[in-house]
Every structure is written in C-alpha cells, then in structure tokens.
Design an enzyme around this catalytic site. Sequence first.
Site, PDB file in Angstrom:
ATOM      1  N   ILE A 145       0.833  -1.202   0.000  1.00  0.00           N
ATOM      2  CA  ILE A 145       0.000   0.000   0.000  1.00  0.00           C
ATOM      3  C   ILE A 145       0.866   1.250   0.000  1.00  0.00           C
ATOM      4  O   ILE A 145       1.978   1.247   0.524  1.00  0.00           O
ATOM      5  CB  ILE A 145      -0.973   0.005   1.205  1.00  0.00           C
ATOM      6  N   CYS A 146       0.342   2.299  -0.610  1.00  0.00           N
ATOM      7  CA  CYS A 146       0.931   3.630  -0.604  1.00  0.00           C
ATOM      8  C   CYS A 146       2.298   3.623  -1.300  1.00  0.00           C
ATOM      9  O   CYS A 146       2.380   3.425  -2.492  1.00  0.00           O
ATOM     10  CB  CYS A 146       0.994   4.146   0.835  1.00  0.00           C
ATOM     11  N   HIS A 147       3.386   3.823  -0.558  1.00  0.00           N
ATOM     12  CA  HIS A 147       4.733   3.778  -1.118  1.00  0.00           C
ATOM     13  C   HIS A 147       5.337   2.373  -1.069  1.00  0.00           C
ATOM     14  O   HIS A 147       6.454   2.160  -1.527  1.00  0.00           O
ATOM     15  CB  HIS A 147       5.653   4.755  -0.371  1.00  0.00           C
ATOM     16  N   SER A 164      -2.719  -0.922  -3.173  1.00  0.00           N
ATOM     17  CA  SER A 164      -3.683   0.098  -2.802  1.00  0.00           C
ATOM     18  C   SER A 164      -2.976   1.446  -2.734  1.00  0.00           C
ATOM     19  O   SER A 164      -1.750   1.505  -2.635  1.00  0.00           O
ATOM     20  CB  SER A 164      -4.323  -0.263  -1.459  1.00  0.00           C
TER      21      SER A 164
END
Length: 189
Positions: A112-114, A161
């Site tokens: 998720i994210c980075h 995500s």
Amino acid sequence: MTKTLQGRKVAILAADGVERVELEKPREALERAGAQTEVLSIHDGEIQARENDLDAAGTFTVDGLVADAAVGNYDALLLPGGTVNPDQLRVDPDAVSFVRDFVESGKPVAAICHGPWTLIEAGVAAGRTLTSFPSIRTDLRNAGADVVDQDVVVDGNLITSRSPEDLPAFSEAIVSQLAGTTTKEEEKS
C-alpha cells in the site's frame, strides 16, 4: 466473525518510518480473521512508526529479521507504506530478495501507498497492473507496470492500494485473497 485464516501466518515487512495505520489496520483485519502476524525488519528491537510521514506515532516490536526469514514459513506478505520505510527496504539486499522470492512463490503479496517501491526494486512490477500513492506512479510505469487509479487492485498474487483512505478495501482484499489460498498442510493432504 469466523476464523477463516486460522493456521495462516503473515509476514509484515517494515522498517523505521512505517506509516502506523498502514501496518496496524491490515494487521488487525488479518488477526480478526484468525491469521498470525509477524513483523520482520532489517534490524531487531523496535521500529519507529510515523503518522502522515511527519509525526512520531509510537513503535512496533520486531518479531524477526528479514535476513533470517524464509518465504516457506509464511502464507502472505504485507508491505505497508510511509515514504521512509520502503526507501530503507529497497536498499537492503535481504529485504529485496525476500520480496522477490515471495512474489515468485505465488503467495499473496500486499503493498500500500509507497510500499510498491520495494516491488520495483525486487524487479517484479513489470507487466503487472498496480496502484500506489500518486507520487510513485511514474516509478511504477518506468518499471514496466500498468498503473491504474483504483482503491485496490488485485493482479494475480499482487494486491496494491493507494493510501490510508483505501485501507478498508485493501484489508478486505488481503483477507479474501489469503482465504482463497491453501495452507502447506492442506497441500499435503
């Protein structure tokens, strides 16, 4: 809630700078479903968590070193974000190798994210449909991924995500994908 993930073990690979909520919320969902989780890192002791990358947000106890971990001991891998966390992981050869081996095993890997930065470094993003935080989408494209802007994307064994706002869908996808796989014991029967 039924314990659909009873007997499953999930590795959470994180380092200092991990976005607290991106480790905590999926971990809670997995444990509610019956899974056991272990935090792996590049150093022992505790890792420092952050909120919105800037504010201190406590610590998480490290259960084991990624250098000593074996993919065969886990049923899934979670890669939370925060910018500092995956930036440290992607320069650690043991972390990169563990992620590469995990993806190649076919077991679920959720980022998720980075978090997808580590997928890029492991050389497993090419040809995959992925999502991420907007600031690393160019990195994903340059690594050969097809990048989309969706709350959660499942491409084979990869689950990605965008941000903490997508945690409900991300956590549900992880539990669902892991529930659809067989355990080592089930494969032997």
